[in-house]
Write a protein that holds these residues in place. Structure first.
Motif, PDB file in Angstrom:
ATOM      1  N   HIS A 185      -2.298  -0.700  -2.328  1.00  0.00           N
ATOM      2  CA  HIS A 185      -2.131  -2.106  -2.696  1.00  0.00           C
ATOM      3  C   HIS A 185      -0.919  -2.293  -3.620  1.00  0.00           C
ATOM      4  O   HIS A 185      -1.012  -2.921  -4.678  1.00  0.00           O
ATOM      5  N   ALA A 243       2.617  -3.563  -5.029  1.00  0.00           N
ATOM      6  CA  ALA A 243       3.518  -4.720  -5.080  1.00  0.00           C
ATOM      7  C   ALA A 243       4.706  -4.348  -5.958  1.00  0.00           C
ATOM      8  O   ALA A 243       4.566  -3.622  -6.952  1.00  0.00           O
ATOM      9  N   GLY A 296       8.961  -5.857  -7.128  1.00  0.00           N
ATOM     10  CA  GLY A 296      10.125  -6.733  -6.991  1.00  0.00           C
ATOM     11  C   GLY A 296      11.128  -6.401  -8.069  1.00  0.00           C
ATOM     12  O   GLY A 296      10.788  -5.800  -9.098  1.00  0.00           O
ATOM     13  N   ARG A 301      10.460 -12.805  -7.601  1.00  0.00           N
ATOM     14  CA  ARG A 301      10.732 -12.533  -6.178  1.00  0.00           C
ATOM     15  C   ARG A 301      10.154 -11.184  -5.796  1.00  0.00           C
ATOM     16  O   ARG A 301      10.658 -10.131  -6.198  1.00  0.00           O
ATOM     17  N   ALA A 302       9.092 -11.208  -5.017  1.00  0.00           N
ATOM     18  CA  ALA A 302       8.453  -9.972  -4.580  1.00  0.00           C
ATOM     19  C   ALA A 302       9.216  -9.391  -3.386  1.00  0.00           C
ATOM     20  O   ALA A 302       9.548 -10.103  -2.441  1.00  0.00           O
ATOM     21  N   ARG A 327       4.664  -6.522  -0.947  1.00  0.00           N
ATOM     22  CA  ARG A 327       3.424  -7.230  -1.259  1.00  0.00           C
ATOM     23  C   ARG A 327       2.241  -6.489  -0.648  1.00  0.00           C
ATOM     24  O   ARG A 327       2.174  -6.325   0.571  1.00  0.00           O
ATOM     25  N   ASP A 328       1.352  -6.017  -1.479  1.00  0.00           N
ATOM     26  CA  ASP A 328       0.073  -5.455  -1.033  1.00  0.00           C
ATOM     27  C   ASP A 328       0.265  -4.398   0.070  1.00  0.00           C
ATOM     28  O   ASP A 328      -0.364  -4.458   1.124  1.00  0.00           O
ATOM     29  N   ARG A 366       8.492  -8.784   5.908  1.00  0.00           N
ATOM     30  CA  ARG A 366       8.160  -9.734   4.832  1.00  0.00           C
ATOM     31  C   ARG A 366       7.392  -9.051   3.698  1.00  0.00           C
ATOM     32  O   ARG A 366       6.409  -9.584   3.171  1.00  0.00           O
ATOM     33  N   GLY A 367       7.849  -7.857   3.362  1.00  0.00           N
ATOM     34  CA  GLY A 367       7.293  -7.140   2.217  1.00  0.00           C
ATOM     35  C   GLY A 367       6.019  -6.375   2.477  1.00  0.00           C
ATOM     36  O   GLY A 367       5.433  -5.809   1.557  1.00  0.00           O
ATOM     37  N   MET A 368       5.580  -6.328   3.725  1.00  0.00           N
ATOM     38  CA  MET A 368       4.345  -5.614   4.042  1.00  0.00           C
ATOM     39  C   MET A 368       4.623  -4.558   5.110  1.00  0.00           C
ATOM     40  O   MET A 368       5.524  -4.709   5.940  1.00  0.00           O
TER      41      MET A 368
END
Length: 215
Positions: free
Chosen positions: A3, A5, A7, A12-13, A16-17, A208-210
């Protein structure tokens, strides 16, 4: 990655998770668009940056609770633009393993397709390089840096766009040989080339960060 996260700023991340588990012996390709967070994800492993939330663990240990020098001795990281030093090729390799043998040089040179290059050079392994590896092409520098990483004999090998300067045929040969030679390591390759996926046990896309497993 539990999990996770992260940035570069609080507003601004980049990641994410992210929940992701990788095992020794796996060859994992990580793909995604520029700026998606691929390099950021793997820079968390040697703690070049720390997570904002969640945990990164190796063998069940939160890496923030591990001595930093000990942690980094487990990881070889080859970036797109590797750092080479003014001196001989042999001296650049001895930086990874001072006691390297001729047999080990020959084995890792074959894996990285450098055997013919060394034979062509006027002084072989003792050929002098200029500052930052001047005298070699971009692809030769990348392969020499990968060879140096292999000589470190560390359980985690990260190649961050470290084959981007190679032509397709040379990259295919190198990845195929790495795949066979590194069964005792976790090898993680970041690449924009879809052909990299051919050699991977798993393909992960950062979207998108995942992290999304795509194959």
């Amino acid at each position: 990655f539990d999990h996770v996260a992260f940035g570069y700023s609080t507003d601004r991340a980049v990641l994410r998770d992210v929940c992701l588990e990788m095992e020794t012996g796996e060859f994992v390709a990580i793909m995604g668009e520029s700026g998606a967070g691929k390099s950021s994800l793997l820079k968390l492993l040697p703690r070049l940056y720390d997570v904002h939330a969640g945990k990164v663990k190796i063998d069940g240990h939160d890496i923030r609770a591990v001595d930093l020098r000990s942690l980094r001795r487990c990881i070889s990281f080859v970036p797109q633009d590797p750092v080479l030093f003014q001196g001989t090729i042999r001296e650049n390799l001895r930086y990874a393993w001072p006691g390297v043998t001729s047999e080990e040089l020959a084995r890792t040179a074959w894996i990285t397709s450098l055997t013919d290059l060394v034979k062509r050079l006027p002084n072989g392994w003792d050929t002098m390089l200029g500052p930052l590896g001047a005298g070699l092409s971009g692809g030769e520098k990348q392969r020499l840096a990968i060879m140096r990483a292999l000589l470190q004999k560390r359980p985690i090998l990260i190649l961050d766009e470290a084959t981007c300067a190679l032509d397709a045929a040379t990259e295919r040969t190198l990845l195929a040989r790495l795949r066979k030679a590194c069964t005792d390591k976790l090898v993680i390759v970041i690449s924009h080339r879809t052909s990299t996926a051919e050699w991977a046990d798993r393909v992960l896309s950062i979207d998108r960060g995942m992290a999304v497993e795509t194959a």
